[in-house]
Design an enzyme around this catalytic site. Structure first.
Site, mmCIF file in Angstrom:
data_model
loop_
_atom_site.group_PDB
_atom_site.id
_atom_site.type_symbol
_atom_site.label_atom_id
_atom_site.label_comp_id
_atom_site.label_asym_id
_atom_site.label_seq_id
_atom_site.Cartn_x
_atom_site.Cartn_y
_atom_site.Cartn_z
ATOM 1 N N CYS A 50 0.954 -1.123 -0.080
ATOM 2 C CA CYS A 50 -0.127 0.381 0.055
ATOM 3 C C CYS A 50 0.832 1.330 0.285
ATOM 4 O O CYS A 50 0.719 2.580 -0.519
ATOM 5 C CB CYS A 50 -1.137 0.006 1.473
ATOM 6 S SG CYS A 50 0.062 -0.189 2.803
ATOM 7 N N GLY A 192 -13.873 -6.050 2.440
ATOM 8 C CA GLY A 192 -12.733 -6.470 1.462
ATOM 9 C C GLY A 192 -12.211 -7.981 2.424
ATOM 10 O O GLY A 192 -12.813 -7.535 3.946
ATOM 11 N N GLY A 194 -9.186 -9.140 1.949
ATOM 12 C CA GLY A 194 -8.151 -10.048 2.120
ATOM 13 C C GLY A 194 -7.089 -9.746 3.417
ATOM 14 O O GLY A 194 -8.103 -9.579 4.074
#
Length: 451
Positions: A50, A192, A194
Site C-alpha cells: 500500500c 474487503g 484480503g
C-alpha cells in the site's frame, strides 16, 4: 551478483503519486514478464504494497538496467516517466540487499516495526516463482529477507517500536482514547476480505466490537472470514457476510468502517457517505487502508465523519520508536547483509570448483585406463589400490587450493578468483555453465517448496 532495485515509496513520493502508480496483481505479472524480456534483466520480482512499489532485477549493466526498469515501472503504472523519475530511488548490489532486509524488518515502513510486510514479501516471491521470473539470486534474496525479518521480530523489541497500520489507524480514529474502550460495543463494517482486511477484522474483534459485517466482491471469501471470526477459540464476536451491493445499507448502521480492497476506483463515494449520514445520528469513523484509496477524501469534511487514510497516517506516523530496539535491528541487518554477500560470492565460485574436480576425475580415469593397457596382468586388488592412490594424490593436491579459493571468493572483491581458476586450469566454460544450470534447477525446486 548484480542486484538492482528501482522503486518509490511513502518516503520518496507523495501519496497522490503512489496512489496513481499502484499495480494490480495482473499488472504486476505483466511487469515481471516484460522485465525478463528486457535485455539487461535475467531475473525479476516486484514488491507492491500500500505504500511502496519496487522492482528487483538481476542485471548485467547498471545504467541500462536503471533506464529499463524505470521505463517499465512508468509504462505499467500509468504515470509518465518524466513525472515518475523524481520520486524513484535506486539501490545496487549490497545496498539493494540492505534495503530489502530493512524493509523486511519494518525499518522502512510507515509505522516502524510493523510485521505485515513479511507476508507481502512472501507474496512477491511466490509470484516470481509462479511466473519463473525469480531465479537463484532473487529466490535466495527474498528467502533470506523473510528469515532476517523473523529474526528481528523474535530477537528484539521492534514490535514495541510501532504498530501495524490497522492498529495505528484505529488509534488515530480513537483520538487519544484507549482503542478497546473506544471500540467496545460498536458495530464495524469491513470492506474487503484480503490479508489487511482480515487483520482489521481480527483486531476489531479483539478490541470488543459487538458485531462485524464483512462485505466483499466475492461473497465466498467474506463467508470464510466470518467462519474464522466465529470459530471456537476466537474472540467470539458476532459476524456476518454481505454482498457489496449491501454496503450502502450497512453504512447507516455501522460505527466503524475499515476498507481495504484492490479496487481501482472509489468503493465509498462522498455521495454514498453523505446519504448514509442523513439516516443516522451517531458519528461515523472511517479507516481507509487501500492504495489507491477506497473512500472519497471529501468524506472527511462532512459533519459527524472522521476519516483516516494512508495519507493522514503518513503525516501522523512520526512516532518515536524505541531507539535501542531500532539500533539492534539495524545491527542485525548489517550482519545479515555481510553474510548474504559472502554466501553469494562463495556460491559464484562453486561451479568452477566442481568443474575443476570433474576435470581432475577425468584425468585420473584416463591415466588409470592407460596404465591398465600397459600393465594388463594387474589383478583387481592391485588395480583398485593404484586407482585409489592416484585419486588420493589428486585430492590432496586440490584440497588446499579449492578450500582457500572459496574463502578468498567470499570476501569483498573476490569475484575474480573464479575467472583466475578457469584460466589457470583451462576449464571448459560450457562445463562450468552446465554445473551452474544444474545448481539453479536444484535451488529452484528447493526454494519453491519453502514458500
Amino acid at each position: 551478483m548484480s542486484l538492482l532495485v528501482v522503486g518509490l515509496s511513502h518516503r520518496s513520493a507523495p501519496v497522490s503519486v503512489l496512489e496513481r502508480a499502484s499495480l494490480a496483481r495482473d499488472t504486476q505479472a505483466k511487469l515481471l514478464q516484460d522485465t525478463l524480456a528486457a535485455e539487461p534483466a535475467a531475473e525479476a520480482a516486484v514488491l507492491a504494497t500500500c505504500n511502496r512499489i519496487e522492482l528487483y532485477a538481476d542485471v548485467d549493466k547498471f545504467h541500462a538496467g536503471v533506464a529499463e526498469l524505470s521505463t517499465l515501472l512508468a509504462q505499467h503504472s500509468g504515470v509518465g516517466l518524466e513525472e515518475l523519475t523524481p520520486y524513484l530511488y535506486v539501490h545496487y548490489e549490497d545496498r539493494a540487499v540492505h534495503h530489502l532486509f530493512s524493509v523486511a524488518c519494518g525499518l522502512d515502513s510507515m509505522v516502524v516495526g510493523e510485521g505485515q510486510v513479511l507476508g507481502q514479501i512472501k507474496d512477491a516471491l511466490a509470484l516470481g516463482q509462479d511466473l519463473h521470473t525469480a531465479g537463484r539470486l532473487l529466490n535466495d534474496l527474498f528467502q533470506q529477507a523473510l528469515r532476517v525479518g523473523k529474526r528481528a521480530h523474535s530477537e528484539t523489541g521492534i514490535d514495541r517500536a510501532g504498530q501495524s497500520l490497522v492498529t495505528f489507524g484505529l488509534e488515530q480514529l480513537a483520538d487519544g482514547t484507549d482503542v478497546d474502550a473506544w471500540a467496545a460495543g460498536k458495530r464495524a463494517l469491513v470492506i474487503g476480505a484480503g490479508s489487511m482486511s482480515s487483520l482489521a477484522a481480527a483486531t476489531l474483534a479483539r478490541a470488543g466490537v459487538a458485531e462485524i459485517v464483512i462485505a466483499n466482491r466475492t461473497t465466498a471469501r467474506a463467508e470464510r472470514l466470518v467462519q474464522i471470526l466465529t470459530e471456537p477459540g476466537s474472540a467470539g464476536v458476532a459476524a456476518r457476510a454481505v454482498e457489496m451491493v449491501a454496503v450502502g445499507d450497512e453504512l447507516t448502521r455501522a460505527d466503524i468502517v475499515v476498507s481495504c480492497t484492490g479496487a481501482t476506483g472509489l468503493v465509498l463515494t462522498g455521495e454514498a457517505v453523505e446519504t448514509a449520514m442523513k439516516d443516522r445520528t451517531a458519528p461515523l469513523a472511517l479507516l481507509d487502508l487501500a492504495m489507491p484509496r477506497d473512500i472519497d477524501a471529501a468524506a472527511h469534511r462532512m459533519p459527524g465523519v472522521r476519516l483516516v487514510d494512508i495519507e493522514s497516517l503518513a503525516d501522523a506516523s512520526a512516532d518515536a520508536p524505541m531507539a535501542a530496539d531500532v539500533d539492534q535491528v539495524r545491527a542485525i541487518v548489517s550482519d545479515e547483509v555481510a553474510a548474504f554477500g559472502a554466501a553469494q560470492r562463495a556460491a559464484h565460485i562453486t561451479p568452477t570448483v566442481v568443474a575443476l574436480r570433474t576435470m581432475a576425475a577425468d584425468v585420473v580415469a584416463g591415466e588409470v585406463a592407460r596404465l591398465e593397457g600397459r600393465l594388463p596382468d594387474l589383478d583387481d586388488r592391485q588395480r583398485a589400490e593404484i586407482t585409489q592412490t592416484v585419486r588420493r594424490v589428486v585430492d590432496k593436491l586440490l584440497h588446499a587450493p579449492t578450500v582457500r579459493v572459496k574463502q578468498l571468493a567470499s570476501e569483498p572483491g573476490g569475484a575474480g578468483y573464479a575467472d583466475a581458476l578457469r584460466t589457470l586450469f583451462d576449464l571448459d566454460p560450457e562445463t562450468v555453465a552446465s554445473v551452474s544450470r544444474a545448481d539453479l534447477n536444484d535451488a529452484d525446486v528447493k526454494n519453491r517448496g519453502r514458500v
